[in-house]
Design an enzyme around this catalytic site. Structure first.
Site, mmCIF file in Angstrom:
data_model
loop_
_atom_site.group_PDB
_atom_site.id
_atom_site.type_symbol
_atom_site.label_atom_id
_atom_site.label_comp_id
_atom_site.label_asym_id
_atom_site.label_seq_id
_atom_site.Cartn_x
_atom_site.Cartn_y
_atom_site.Cartn_z
ATOM 1 N N PHE A 188 0.843 -1.195 0.000
ATOM 2 C CA PHE A 188 0.000 0.000 0.000
ATOM 3 C C PHE A 188 0.881 1.249 0.000
ATOM 4 O O PHE A 188 2.062 1.217 0.355
ATOM 5 C CB PHE A 188 -0.942 0.014 1.212
ATOM 6 C CG PHE A 188 -0.234 0.053 2.543
ATOM 7 C CD1 PHE A 188 0.051 1.256 3.167
ATOM 8 C CD2 PHE A 188 0.155 -1.126 3.168
ATOM 9 C CE1 PHE A 188 0.715 1.289 4.383
ATOM 10 C CE2 PHE A 188 0.811 -1.102 4.394
ATOM 11 C CZ PHE A 188 1.090 0.110 5.005
ATOM 12 N N CYS A 189 0.275 2.342 -0.431
ATOM 13 C CA CYS A 189 0.936 3.648 -0.413
ATOM 14 C C CYS A 189 -0.149 4.703 -0.209
ATOM 15 O O CYS A 189 -1.299 4.375 0.066
ATOM 16 C CB CYS A 189 1.722 3.882 -1.695
ATOM 17 S SG CYS A 189 0.745 3.722 -3.202
ATOM 18 N N THR A 190 0.192 5.960 -0.347
ATOM 19 C CA THR A 190 -0.746 7.020 0.006
ATOM 20 C C THR A 190 -1.963 7.050 -0.911
ATOM 21 O O THR A 190 -3.104 7.034 -0.450
ATOM 22 C CB THR A 190 -0.047 8.391 -0.022
ATOM 23 O OG1 THR A 190 1.119 8.333 0.787
ATOM 24 C CG2 THR A 190 -0.975 9.475 0.508
ATOM 25 N N ILE A 217 -4.116 4.665 0.806
ATOM 26 C CA ILE A 217 -4.518 5.015 2.173
ATOM 27 C C ILE A 217 -5.612 6.076 2.156
ATOM 28 O O ILE A 217 -6.551 6.037 2.968
ATOM 29 C CB ILE A 217 -3.306 5.516 2.968
ATOM 30 C CG1 ILE A 217 -2.215 4.442 3.036
ATOM 31 C CG2 ILE A 217 -3.711 5.934 4.383
ATOM 32 C CD1 ILE A 217 -0.859 4.976 3.433
ATOM 33 N N GLY A 330 0.281 9.398 -4.700
ATOM 34 C CA GLY A 330 0.733 8.052 -4.477
ATOM 35 C C GLY A 330 1.195 7.722 -3.147
ATOM 36 O O GLY A 330 1.556 6.594 -2.807
#
Length: 330
Positions: A188-190, A217, A330
């Site tokens: 996962f990332c932003t 996220i 991202g």
């Protein structure tokens, strides 16, 4: 284009966006896009490359709607990925549209998210995946972002930039995955863009079951109720809001204007913290001469603010991803 109603207490609309798309002549897209943003009073950063577009912009709902409509009309951008949130004040000083080699810098040749990418997992299905003991959960963000908040069971690669991720994975692969049948890998990332590349990278490395959080996220915090959430802490964002929490409300962290890292209440109590000059994370990284320069810059900013003016002339030292708006979406 109509923008959905956001928090009425947030007068500024913020759009984090990206799309991998094959732009043949991406340089020709810059001038019309910048002109539209300036005309509509939009600020932020957009990156253009052969592989697509990435960035975060802010302004009025009407202005943001016009810019998104323009971008969606570009080749391959009909399904532009956009996360909308609100801000109490304009989180950017100016508008920049930059030409880059990559819209998110990984530095690995041959990575093409349009050709091969991990399996998308909707936010409402994410908890079940990462709670499964047969799943390895990896946070693909950088160390200063992970320090602010992350998911339960997530592995922190402790990378300083996204460029470090491939070398970290190759070095840690056997320890993480073992020598038998590889487990499932969830990343996962932003906002999703780094996971587009990191999952494509793992697929290229021969990992079969690779998953990533659709919308990142930001989408998870927007849609999953806090009482059901497996997220702990806040989420770092690359603008003056610094962090956001569940429901995409503005968070509690400040920003060190010397290094652009997040600053907590505990950090502010440190003898190494001086507003506009240094924080515990960067104090040892700067010379006395640099701190003196930052101190003078901060003084000029305060004087400008007292006159009701905006001081934006000084150059801020920033982490690589912040400077490139790498995690704007991202």
């Amino acid at each position: 284009m109509q923008i959905p109603h956001l928090d009425s207490n947030a007068p500024v609309c913020v759009a984090a966006l990206y799309r991998f798309a094959p732009f043949e002549d991406f340089a020709s897209l810059r001038a019309p896009l910048l002109a539209l943003c300036n005309r509509e009073g939009i600020r932020g950063t957009l990156l253009l490359a052969h592989e697509g577009i990435n960035g975060t912009i802010a302004g009025s709902r009407e202005g943001i709607g016009k810019v998104l409509e323009h971008i969606r009309a570009l080749p391959g951008c009909e399904d532009l990925d956009v996360k909308l949130s609100g801000a109490s004040v304009m989180p950017f000083h100016r508008m920049k549209v930059r030409l880059k080699r990559e819209i998110v810098t990984m530095g690995e040749p041959g990575i093409d998210p349009l050709a091969s990418v991990g399996t998308y997992v909707e936010p409402q299905d994410w908890n079940a995946l990462i709670a499964d003991p047969g799943t390895i959960v990896i946070d693909t963000r950088n160390d200063y972002e992970v320090a602010v908040g992350t998911f339960e069971r997530a592995i922190d690669p402790r990378t300083e930039t996204f460029r470090d991720f491939p070398a970290w994975f190759r070095a840690e692969r056997e320890r993480l995955l073992g020598t038998g049948t590889p487990p499932k890998v969830a990343m996962f990332c932003t906002g999703g863009i780094r996971c587009e590349k990191s999952t494509a990278f793992l697929k290229q490395e021969g990992i079969g079951e690779v998953y990533h959080l659709k919308g990142g996220i930001l989408k998870y915090l927007e849609t999953v109720p806090e009482e059901e959430s497996l997220w702990h802490g806040e989420c770092f964002v690359f603008d003056q809001r610094v962090t956001i929490g569940h429901g995409l409300v503005e968070g509690s962290y400040g920003l060190c204007h010397a290094c652009r890292r997040p600053v907590s209440e505990e950090d502010r109590a440190s003898p190494h913290y001086e507003e506009g000059v240094s924080c515990p994370a960067c104090h040892a990284e700067r010379t006395d001469e640099q701190r003196a320069s930052y101190r003078e810059r901060h003084k000029q900013e305060m004087l400008a603010a007292g006159r009701g003016e905006e001081h934006v002339g000084a150059h801020y030292a920033v982490p690589q991803e912040a400077e490139q708006a790498d995690d704007a979406a991202g």
